[in-house]
Write an enzyme that holds these catalytic residues in place. Sequence first.
Site, PDB file in Angstrom:
ATOM      1  N   ARG A 189       0.851  -1.203   0.000  1.00 22.83           N
ATOM      2  CA  ARG A 189       0.000   0.000   0.000  1.00 22.83           C
ATOM      3  C   ARG A 189       0.878   1.242   0.000  1.00 22.83           C
ATOM      4  O   ARG A 189       1.892   1.303   0.698  1.00 22.83           O
ATOM      5  CB  ARG A 189      -0.929  -0.001   1.214  1.00 22.83           C
ATOM      6  CG  ARG A 189      -1.891   1.194   1.252  1.00 22.83           C
ATOM      7  CD  ARG A 189      -2.714   1.185   2.530  1.00 22.83           C
ATOM      8  NE  ARG A 189      -3.610   0.043   2.564  1.00 22.83           N
ATOM      9  CZ  ARG A 189      -4.054  -0.524   3.689  1.00 22.83           C
ATOM     10  NH1 ARG A 189      -3.632  -0.079   4.870  1.00 22.83           N
ATOM     11  NH2 ARG A 189      -4.875  -1.542   3.646  1.00 22.83           N
ATOM     12  N   ARG A 303      -5.311   2.741  17.075  1.00 24.54           N
ATOM     13  CA  ARG A 303      -6.000   2.124  15.922  1.00 24.54           C
ATOM     14  C   ARG A 303      -5.741   3.005  14.706  1.00 24.54           C
ATOM     15  O   ARG A 303      -5.145   4.069  14.813  1.00 24.54           O
ATOM     16  CB  ARG A 303      -7.503   2.033  16.235  1.00 24.54           C
ATOM     17  CG  ARG A 303      -8.293   0.995  15.458  1.00 24.54           C
ATOM     18  CD  ARG A 303      -7.976  -0.426  15.804  1.00 24.54           C
ATOM     19  NE  ARG A 303      -9.026  -1.335  15.328  1.00 24.54           N
ATOM     20  CZ  ARG A 303      -9.168  -1.739  14.072  1.00 24.54           C
ATOM     21  NH1 ARG A 303      -8.330  -1.309  13.152  1.00 24.54           N
ATOM     22  NH2 ARG A 303     -10.143  -2.559  13.729  1.00 24.54           N
ATOM     23  N   LYS A 304      -6.196   2.576  13.547  1.00 24.43           N
ATOM     24  CA  LYS A 304      -6.024   3.393  12.348  1.00 24.43           C
ATOM     25  C   LYS A 304      -6.799   4.697  12.480  1.00 24.43           C
ATOM     26  O   LYS A 304      -7.733   4.815  13.289  1.00 24.43           O
ATOM     27  CB  LYS A 304      -6.485   2.640  11.106  1.00 24.43           C
ATOM     28  CG  LYS A 304      -7.989   2.367  11.028  1.00 24.43           C
ATOM     29  CD  LYS A 304      -8.308   1.632   9.735  1.00 24.43           C
ATOM     30  CE  LYS A 304      -9.808   1.343   9.638  1.00 24.43           C
ATOM     31  NZ  LYS A 304     -10.145   0.632   8.392  1.00 24.43           N
ATOM     32  N   GLY A 566     -16.588  -7.880   1.979  1.00 26.85           N
ATOM     33  CA  GLY A 566     -16.509  -9.321   2.213  1.00 26.85           C
ATOM     34  C   GLY A 566     -16.709  -9.763   3.639  1.00 26.85           C
ATOM     35  O   GLY A 566     -16.918 -10.948   3.902  1.00 26.85           O
ATOM     36  N   CYS A 571     -14.776  -2.693   4.804  1.00 26.41           N
ATOM     37  CA  CYS A 571     -13.869  -1.865   4.009  1.00 26.41           C
ATOM     38  C   CYS A 571     -14.566  -1.325   2.762  1.00 26.41           C
ATOM     39  O   CYS A 571     -14.171  -0.291   2.218  1.00 26.41           O
ATOM     40  CB  CYS A 571     -12.632  -2.674   3.613  1.00 26.41           C
ATOM     41  SG  CYS A 571     -11.627  -3.194   5.022  1.00 26.41           S
ATOM     42  N   GLY A 572     -15.591  -2.028   2.291  1.00 27.88           N
ATOM     43  CA  GLY A 572     -16.370  -1.564   1.142  1.00 27.88           C
ATOM     44  C   GLY A 572     -17.457  -0.579   1.489  1.00 27.88           C
ATOM     45  O   GLY A 572     -18.213  -0.150   0.611  1.00 27.88           O
TER      46      GLY A 572
END
Length: 682
Positions: A189, A303-304, A566, A571-572
């Site tokens: 990434r 966390r992110k 998924g 994430c989508g």
Amino acid sequence: MTMMSVSARAARTKAAASRPSSDEGRVARYRSSSINGAARLVQMRSAGGKNKNAYFLGLGSLKKMLSRGTAAKKSGGIFPVSDATAEVIKDINSNKYINEDGRVEWGDKKNGFVKVKDGEKKLNNFEKTKLEKNPMLLNEGSMKALMKWMKTPFEELDKKENGSDIDVRLKWFGLFHRRKQQYGKFMMRLKLPNGIVSSEQMRTLAKIVEDAGTGGCGDITTRQNFQLRGISLDEFPDIYDRLIDCNLTTIQSGMDNVRNAVGSPIAGVDPMEIVDTIPVCNDLTEYVIDFGKMNQRIANLPRKWNVCVVGSHDLYEHPHINDLAYMPAEKDGKFGYNLLVGGFFSATACEEAIPLDAFVPEEHVLHACDAILTTFRDFGARSGRQKCRMMWLIKDMGFENFRDEVKKRMPGQKLETEGKDLVDSSHKRRDYHGVHKQKQEGLNYVGLNVPTGRVQAADMYEMARLADEYGSGEVRLTVEQNYILPNVPDEKVEALLKEPLLTTGEGFASAFKPNPGRLVKDLVACTGNQFCGLAFIETKATGKALAEALEATMIFNRDVRMHWTGCPNTCGQVQVADIGFLGCNTKNPNGKGTVDGVKIFLGGNIGHEAELGTQVDQVACMELLEYTQKLLMKDFGARMKPKRTMTEEDEAAVKRWEEFPFNTGGGPEVFPANGNGDYVKQ
């Protein structure tokens, strides 16, 4: 939940129209702002009542910086920032202050990084891994030593004692081992501020994908970024050098770090632009990665953490789902930003960002980011991963206490209340697909649909060629996983639209059409189980096949945004879609056992009427065509297309769906990696 935080206080007047939009106008306001005083020690008072000295940039320091010029140029980092900004970044990143009542502290002099305090209880497994060995110290903290370590044959390297290094700590360097799906291969990434890539950079990335062979491909992400797949660890040292040579990096792009800085995909060319977000995204990125060195101060977050800068009335940046969003505003005749905080998605909860009731002038954008980010660093939970995002801290700490802590970390311990929002909440979001006039006379930007964001070496090379031949050598990425090609002269538009990649897609895995169908154009999909070990189902090929079959059999009077993810980590971003599909295992409608299925989400929205959708049903993937047809007729005004009007192309789309290899667990045979041909091989 209706997102009042973005639109409730938005100015309905188009005040931005009368404000200078050029860089010169912004610099003039920057220079004329109050810059009295001097850099100084600010007395910080902790919650426990003890005074602590912490060095912050005083406004007087800016005067000297401004005199060095504001033209964007290299300042020892990866991305272009002004000399003035470079000095601000250096000053901010020299601040060693940590609130003594927080959960973290500095390591010893040898290990100069932020670590969780000894004795902190109930740490999650990732925190234990970081505490055992900070990711910055992989192989004694030497990049040269790390690269040598990477060149070790993977079979020798992949031993128990190296497991956490390979599967966790390498993520700080942008490398994600796909142990379940592609053993020995990594996803890489990037950092790509504002989603802008040059033709030279695109060719470099295409070559990396090409060299990965049959297991290689790329994805455009929902944060205006690229993820490249099929990377071998022993190849990364050479790849890293090539990335640096073309001003790209992978540093701090994964795990508990600040993710890609998102801005307007039409920044600098938008006729209705409020502010050009490109310089701000570059500034934020260089601050985060500390000029490519990896930032010791903020490389160990709970966390992110996501950040975006809004540049237009369209809210292309999706501010409501970011941990920090900068919303263009004015106060007392000065341009700056109102702040939204706390937006996030997770497997167990999703929250929209809320106003911090704060306005920051342009010169304090980085200070505000650092103040909020280090508050999160110091006090954020380090226990259950699902409760470690910043909104949980805001709730646990209390909104006023959180804001007060942020205020203490600002220059002069000052944080103004919010200003007048310059974003017009009555504005209807524009479709960026197709050809659109830029604010520069005689130039156009052209939006291209990239179905589910999947890219391969051949089409990446071709996009680089198109950018050079028809544009200015630049390509933009969007959070909907699409491309925008800017700066196309009027006289070149017609020829561009006739290019094979934009029409038939012949020679490529798929066409990138400027005027796609009503469903395909806004189709978003996460990686799916082809490459992600957490996903229950394949998402990209399934989503594309369903959208094409629906377009082949139905007539629409509006666009319908469909998102696929998924697993529950979403994430989508299924919660913001008109129709969201979240992968799961579900009962086999034709017999025993379970099959690929989806949980159906409805009610999501983006923009000024943003809402988070909710689950309404659960369906087997093999039954989705008929189910979704009924749903589109019932809730979205669609109607069935008479069979006599269906074309050969329509019939082929339906056949692809009927023969789709469900329940195969993904893999190249379903969505071929790095190969030219069909998305679903027969």
